[in-house]
Design an enzyme around this catalytic site. Structure first.
Site, PDB file in Angstrom:
ATOM      1  N   ARG A 118      57.926  61.078  72.683  1.00 50.75           N
ATOM      2  CA  ARG A 118      59.384  60.300  72.103  1.00 50.75           C
ATOM      3  C   ARG A 118      59.484  58.867  70.986  1.00 50.75           C
ATOM      4  NH1 ARG A 118      61.317  65.179  74.957  1.00 50.75           N
ATOM      5  NH2 ARG A 118      60.779  66.955  73.782  1.00 50.75           N
ATOM      6  N   LYS A 140      54.810  52.268  57.987  1.00 49.52           N
ATOM      7  CA  LYS A 140      54.845  53.297  57.883  1.00 49.52           C
ATOM      8  C   LYS A 140      53.606  53.261  58.777  1.00 49.52           C
ATOM      9  CE  LYS A 140      55.250  54.220  52.894  1.00 49.52           C
ATOM     10  NZ  LYS A 140      54.708  54.084  51.509  1.00 49.52           N
ATOM     11  N   GLU A 182      45.536  43.982  47.349  1.00 52.89           N
ATOM     12  CA  GLU A 182      46.902  44.499  47.448  1.00 52.89           C
ATOM     13  C   GLU A 182      47.445  42.959  47.678  1.00 52.89           C
ATOM     14  OE1 GLU A 182      48.145  47.550  48.778  1.00 52.89           O
ATOM     15  OE2 GLU A 182      46.500  48.518  49.745  1.00 52.89           O
ATOM     16  N   LYS A 224      56.953  41.942  51.115  1.00 50.59           N
ATOM     17  CA  LYS A 224      56.678  43.185  51.467  1.00 50.59           C
ATOM     18  C   LYS A 224      58.595  43.666  52.953  1.00 50.59           C
ATOM     19  CE  LYS A 224      54.966  47.122  53.493  1.00 50.59           C
ATOM     20  NZ  LYS A 224      54.385  47.843  53.893  1.00 50.59           N
ATOM     21  N   GLU A 234      62.013  54.835  51.258  1.00 53.77           N
ATOM     22  CA  GLU A 234      61.373  54.640  50.321  1.00 53.77           C
ATOM     23  C   GLU A 234      62.235  55.633  49.147  1.00 53.77           C
ATOM     24  OE1 GLU A 234      57.122  54.619  49.975  1.00 53.77           O
ATOM     25  OE2 GLU A 234      56.737  56.124  48.722  1.00 53.77           O
ATOM     26  N   ARG A 238      60.589  50.830  47.179  1.00 53.63           N
ATOM     27  CA  ARG A 238      59.604  50.482  47.732  1.00 53.63           C
ATOM     28  C   ARG A 238      58.341  51.376  47.557  1.00 53.63           C
ATOM     29  NH1 ARG A 238      58.502  50.976  54.160  1.00 53.63           N
ATOM     30  NH2 ARG A 238      55.951  50.541  54.362  1.00 53.63           N
ATOM     31  N   ASN A 242      53.622  50.865  45.998  1.00 53.56           N
ATOM     32  CA  ASN A 242      52.623  52.217  45.430  1.00 53.56           C
ATOM     33  C   ASN A 242      51.664  52.143  44.234  1.00 53.56           C
ATOM     34  OD1 ASN A 242      51.986  53.760  47.924  1.00 53.56           O
ATOM     35  ND2 ASN A 242      54.296  54.816  47.961  1.00 53.56           N
ATOM     36  N   HIS A 245      48.053  52.818  44.043  1.00 51.61           N
ATOM     37  CA  HIS A 245      48.180  54.255  44.959  1.00 51.61           C
ATOM     38  C   HIS A 245      47.799  55.576  44.424  1.00 51.61           C
ATOM     39  CE1 HIS A 245      48.392  50.682  46.560  1.00 51.61           C
ATOM     40  NE2 HIS A 245      48.198  51.190  48.667  1.00 51.61           N
ATOM     41  N   HIS A 249      44.821  57.333  45.629  1.00 49.69           N
ATOM     42  CA  HIS A 249      44.122  58.257  46.839  1.00 49.69           C
ATOM     43  C   HIS A 249      43.215  59.116  46.533  1.00 49.69           C
ATOM     44  CE1 HIS A 249      47.954  57.028  49.015  1.00 49.69           C
ATOM     45  NE2 HIS A 249      46.856  55.783  49.572  1.00 49.69           N
ATOM     46  N   HIS A 262      39.997  51.601  51.247  1.00 54.47           N
ATOM     47  CA  HIS A 262      41.092  51.959  50.411  1.00 54.47           C
ATOM     48  C   HIS A 262      41.288  50.797  49.761  1.00 54.47           C
ATOM     49  CE1 HIS A 262      45.584  52.907  50.274  1.00 54.47           C
ATOM     50  NE2 HIS A 262      45.531  51.335  50.697  1.00 54.47           N
TER      51      HIS A 262
END
Ligand code: NAD
Ligand code: GLY
Length: 368
Positions: A118, A140, A182, A224, A234, A238, A242, A245, A249, A262
């Site tokens: 956990r 993330k 990026e 960042k 987000e 935030r 993206n 993206h 993606h 990527h």
């Protein structure tokens, strides 16, 4: 060495940036809670950097977990190998997981750290430009699903990020370019002056000039850290990180994970976002072309895959994490250096963006 901070209250942490940091044991020690450490890396990075890191961890009870390399392995099966390694070595709740690698290793090791018993201590040591300027910062973590990129994961912040800029010397040029996608992103979304700097310094960055690289990494991490500090989960700003993206993606998922890197998919996806922003009348054609030229100068693709139809794009984009109540929100540019997240655009502009002949547009640019 430069130290930046991600300010998140009790989850705040430092980002150390500098040359030859991997050998500096005193940087790691304050962030390791117990005596157990699990280093998660892959079969490409292990022969290059694992020994140096292990030397800095002398005195700890260390297990090294060496995973197969590649985006195609960012899945449940590989994640399980991390748990196998932790349990096999009887690591308890006071273990510290250290990710030594690029974004794939960082995302998976972070997710494993979030889940193992956990949640255990976690440190990021990113070794690609992409992971140094983006994925190691902000918490993330996760894995891919066959139907969607990064669809399973958790927000889980590291205790520290250690960026050894010297590790970039072994990075293949294609991977360096992917990281530059990026870096350019930060200029486009929030730092117009940085765009000017990048236009001048791209050759220095591509030839691994340490001064230029360090400056680009610092400026990217500072951007960042600012954005993540303002919006960790987000809920708002935030999502601007993206840019490109949603289209990107879709390319990664459609082409098969790892076929397009990527950063490459983000570059072509950002060209599509520039095109859409231009069609909305928010940026000029000259701005759009400026963005395209910058990606080209970084050695990145600026044309989406010829075989992808608008329908295929839409199908993949429908599972984007920015879809809310069935509405597809996109990150677009209001102007160079200012991004917005919006679902408020005419559908025909999105359709026209997906139907654009990017190849012809680039050919025209090249012959201008
Ligand atoms: P990657 O982790 O696959 O690394 C690229 C390649 O470089 C791999 O083959 C790796 O083994 C190799 N490599 C790594 N460091 C090296 C070095 N120093 N020398 C030689 N080879 C080295 O890819 P990446 O571009 O680092 O990361 C991409 C991943 O990051 C994607 O899965 C993407 O979804 C994720 N990502 C996550 C976030 C986030 O916020 N968590 C942000 C951006 C991207
Ligand atoms: N790379 C996008 C984010 O961290 O939010």
């Amino acid at each position: 060495m430069q130290t930046l901070h991600v300010d998140l209250g009790e989850r705040s942490y430092p980002i150390y940036i500098g040359a030859d940091l991997l050998g500096q044991a005193q940087l790691l020690a304050p962030h390791i809670v117990g005596r157990q450490v699990a280093v998660v890396t892959n079969e490409t990075i292990a022969p290059l950097y694992l020994e140096r890191l292990l030397a800095s961890l002398a005195g700890y009870n260390v297990v090294s977990i060496v995973l197969p390399d590649g985006e195609a392995h960012k899945n449940w099966e590989t994640l399980q190998l991390i748990f196998d390694g932790l349990l096999g070595a009887r690591h308890d709740r006071r273990t510290t997981v250290i990710a030594l690698g690029g974004g794939v290793i960082g995302d998976m090791a972070g997710f494993a750290a979030a889940c193992y018993q956990r949640g255990v201590n976690f440190i990021q040591i990113p070794t690609t430009l992409l992971s140094q300027v983006d994925s190691s910062v902000g918490g993330k973590t996760g894995i891919n699903h066959p139907l969607g990129k990064n669809m399973v994961g958790a927000f889980y912040q590291p205790q520290a990020v250690l960026i050894d800029t010297s590790s970039l010397v072994t990075l293949p040029p294609r991977e360096l370019s992917a990281g530059l996608a990026e870096v350019i992103k930060y200029g486009l979304i929030c730092d117009a002056q940085f765009l000017d700097w990048l236009e001048t310094n791209m050759p220095a960055l591509r030839s691994l000039d340490q001064t230029a690289l360090t400056l680009a990494i610092e400026r990217s991490c500072a951007a960042k850290a600012r954005v993540v500090g303002a919006d960790e989960r987000e809920a708002g700003v935030r999502a601007t990180l993206n840019l490109g993206h949603t289209f990107g993606h879709a390319i990664e998922t459609h082409m098969g994970y790892g076929v397009w890197l990527h950063g490459e998919a983000v570059a072509a996806g950002t060209v599509m976002a520039l095109e859409m922003s231009c069609r909305l009348g928010w940026i000029s054609q000259a701005d759009r072309d400026r963005g395209i030229r910058l990606f080209q100068s970084a050695g990145l693709p600026v044309v989406p895959p010829a075989e992808m139809t608008p329908e295929q794009f839409l199908e993949h984009m429908a599972v984007d994490k920015k879809v809310l109540d069935g509405q597809l929100r996109l990150v677009l540019l209001r102007q160079m250096g200012e991004a917005v997240v919006t679902a408020d655009y005419p559908r025909e502009i999105l359709d026209a963006t997906l139907r654009t002949d990017y190849r012809a547009q680039v050919d025209l640019l090249t012959h201008q």
